[in-house]
Write an enzyme that holds these catalytic residues in place. Structure first.
Site, PDB file in Angstrom:
ATOM      1  N   HIS A  59       0.810  -1.232   0.000  1.00 41.00           N
ATOM      2  CA  HIS A  59       0.000   0.000   0.000  1.00 41.00           C
ATOM      3  C   HIS A  59       0.839   1.277   0.000  1.00 41.00           C
ATOM      4  CE1 HIS A  59      -4.061  -1.777   0.877  1.00 41.00           C
ATOM      5  NE2 HIS A  59      -3.261  -2.816   1.050  1.00 41.00           N
TER       6      HIS A  59
ATOM      7  N   ASP B 262       3.567   9.656  -0.576  1.00 41.28           N
ATOM      8  CA  ASP B 262       2.346   8.939  -0.189  1.00 41.28           C
ATOM      9  C   ASP B 262       2.061   7.857  -1.229  1.00 41.28           C
ATOM     10  OD1 ASP B 262      -0.038   8.456   1.193  1.00 41.28           O
ATOM     11  OD2 ASP B 262      -0.467  10.591   1.411  1.00 41.28           O
TER      12      ASP B 262
HETATM   13  O1  F6P Z   1      -1.608   2.393   4.283  1.00 42.99           O
HETATM   14  C1  F6P Z   1      -0.559   2.468   5.135  1.00 42.99           C
HETATM   15  C2  F6P Z   1      -0.874   2.022   6.542  1.00 42.99           C
HETATM   16  O2  F6P Z   1       0.296   1.818   7.253  1.00 42.99           O
HETATM   17  C3  F6P Z   1      -1.710   0.772   6.652  1.00 42.99           C
HETATM   18  O3  F6P Z   1      -0.998  -0.417   6.514  1.00 42.99           O
HETATM   19  C4  F6P Z   1      -2.308   0.960   7.994  1.00 42.99           C
HETATM   20  O4  F6P Z   1      -3.424   0.204   8.210  1.00 42.99           O
HETATM   21  C5  F6P Z   1      -2.586   2.457   8.028  1.00 42.99           C
HETATM   22  O5  F6P Z   1      -1.582   3.029   7.248  1.00 42.99           O
HETATM   23  C6  F6P Z   1      -2.633   3.058   9.417  1.00 42.99           C
HETATM   24  O6  F6P Z   1      -1.424   2.851  10.099  1.00 42.99           O
HETATM   25  P1  F6P Z   1      -1.372   2.109  11.505  1.00 42.99           P
HETATM   26  O7  F6P Z   1      -1.957   0.746  11.313  1.00 42.99           O
HETATM   27  O8  F6P Z   1       0.074   2.079  11.868  1.00 42.99           O
HETATM   28  O9  F6P Z   1      -2.201   2.941  12.428  1.00 42.99           O
END
Ligand code: F6P
Length: 471
Positions: free
Chosen positions: A161, A370
């Site tokens: 992602h 991003d």
């Molecule tokens: O899309 C990037 C990402 O790291 C996802 O894998 C994740 O669910 C989201 O951002 C939010 O981050 P976190 O799980 O560290 O709160």
């Protein structure tokens, strides 16, 4: 019971949260991955393996919203070493142009391997014979190979992602070869942009002896792995429908009224993350107020910064810097009853976000790097009356798709200020024509199209030769 489709992601779509009285409840998890995958899974007969967002033993699997959820437990030490450490203080900054310096600790890597194995084992127990496992994101890059070892009958897809770093930066990672081989356990490896896929193919060529031709990597066991780009999207119809509902329109009007009915409402919505360019954006907006190119109460800027990774030092430092900056600008330009910046360090439910998007005139997405940025797409999907200008960083995956936005280089503060001013003063005709173009794209290329495209490409990959022989 086993499932034909199993999603494996660091987080479950819901987080287990503990209230002050000790009672627990499940709440929606943060981030773009969950927003994208939730509608996909609600329509599928599948299981979702993930972490419930707080340390402790795993609660028992349960069903929610048409999904079978399988929680993975992480101890406090694993949260510190695997999640906050290797995932978010090593891989995250490395993948985002080293905006913050990545930290390399061998014990973090050990925890990363250990936790990836736990996820692989849980997925192996859930997936039906000959079924499909879809592994997500940088926290789980070793899972594809580990899962293949346990379940060679399963078709494995992996989607990344976030950006995949260029070779010159990926080179820093002491465990670069292990990560490449971890990903190569998949049959299909998907990235947001073709540039990310090229970066991965380049590092594979450089640090393995494997044959790489076009978007295909040939493995010694005869497997061919497909590598490609699959830009992710959102459930656009849901945002569009929500934005049209009368109660939400009323809420949007109420928000504007509560802000003192400014002529121009600027909006930023992000996790409070140093990759999002929040400081650059606030600096630009602040200078526009300093120079009288924006004025109070004519203009107001709402910045939603949802709490994120609060135990990681770089995030704590960012929060302090942002809050000092907002305080200075509000101190200088605020009056009793009105202030230039409304800074909200909270998470909000999707309905409130849609109300904010609908209320805004200009949306500022100024990420320094991003993978995609789904907020940009959500804003567009919520602009049902074609009113609204999107100012969008060139360094987002979304910039490749969203022609119609005003593209900016967030490092160029003067350029950013000019783009904001242009957005604020844009003639309604141009606003409409740009927004129509954006909406056509976002409403056509939605998350269902993305997931179907990925899963069809995965289904089209060859079955592992050993299995084809055994069958
Ligand atoms: O899309 C990037 C990402 O790291 C996802 O894998 C994740 O669910 C989201 O951002 C939010 O981050 P976190 O799980 O560290 O709160």
């Amino acid at each position: 019971m086993t499932y034909p489709l199993v999603v494996v992601a660091n987080r479950l779509p819901v987080d287990l949260s503990t209230e002050p009285d000790g009672s627990t409840s499940w709440r929606r998890s943060p981030g773009g991955l969950v927003s994208a995958m939730e509608p996909v899974m609600q329509g599928a007969e599948g299981a979702w393996v993930g972490w419930p967002g707080s340390p402790g033993p795993a609660p028992a699997p349960f069903d929610a919203d048409g999904m079978h959820l399988v929680p993975i437990g992480l101890s406090e030490e694993e949260v510190a070493d695997f999640y906050e450490g290797f995932s978010n203080d090593t891989l995250w900054p490395l993948s985002h142009d080293v905006i913050s310096p990545p930290v390399y600790h061998r014990h973090w890597w050990d925890a990363y391997r250990r936790v990836n194995r736990r996820f692989a084992e849980a997925a192996a127990a859930q997936v039906a014979p000959g079924g499909t496992a879809w592994v997500h994101d940088y926290q789980l890059q070793l899972v594809p190979a580990m899962l293949r070892e346990l379940r060679p009958d399963v078709r494995i897809g992996y989607f990344h992602h976030i950006p995949f770093p260029p070779l010159e930066l990926f080179a820093q990672l002491p465990w670069r070869t292990q990560v490449i081989h971890g990903l190569l356990g998949a049959d299909l490896i998907g990235f947001q942009r073709s540039g990310d896929a090229s970066n991965f193919l380049r590092v594979t060529r450089r640090w393995t002896d494997l044959a790489v031709r076009g978007g295909t990597v040939s493995m010694p066991d005869g497997r061919s792995i497909r590598v490609g780009s699959f830009p992710i999207s959102i459930d656009s119809r849901r945002f569009d429908e929500l934005a049209r509902s009368p109660w939400l329109r009323a809420r949007a009007a109420e928000i504007r009224a509560d802000l003192g009915d400014p002529e121009v409402l600027l909006l930023g919505v992000d996790r409070l993350d140093y990759t999002k360019g929040i400081r650059h954006r606030i600096k630009a907006v602040g200078e526009l107020f300093d120079e009288g190119r924006l004025d109070v109460p004519g203009a107001a800027f709402v910045q939603v910064a949802s709490p994120s990774r609060e135990n990681v030092e770089a995030y704590q430092q960012l929060r302090e810097e942002v809050e000092v900056l907002v305080g200075r600008i509000n101190g200088e330009h605020g009056r009793i009853g009105s202030q230039p910046i409304h800074y909200l360090h909270h998470s909000y439910p999707p309905e409130e976000m849609v109300a904010l998007y609908s209320a805004a005139d200009v949306m500022l997405v100024t990420s320094l790097r991003d993978g995609m940025n789904l907020v940009a797409k959500e804003f567009v999907a919520a602009c049902v009356d074609d009113r609204g200008v999107l100012v969008l960083s060139e360094f987002t995956g979304a910039a490749d798709e969203l022609s119609g936005a005003l593209l900016v280089n967030p490092h160029d503060i003067d350029g950013l200020k000019s783009a904001i001013e242009r957005a604020v003063t844009m003639a309604p005709r141009e606003v409409r024509s740009r927004m129509r173009r954006l909406r056509r794209r976002v409403l056509t290329d939605d998350v269902a199209k993305w997931s179907t495209g990925f899963l069809e490409a995965l289904a089209g990959t060859a079955v592992q030769p050993a299995f084809a022989r055994d069958a």
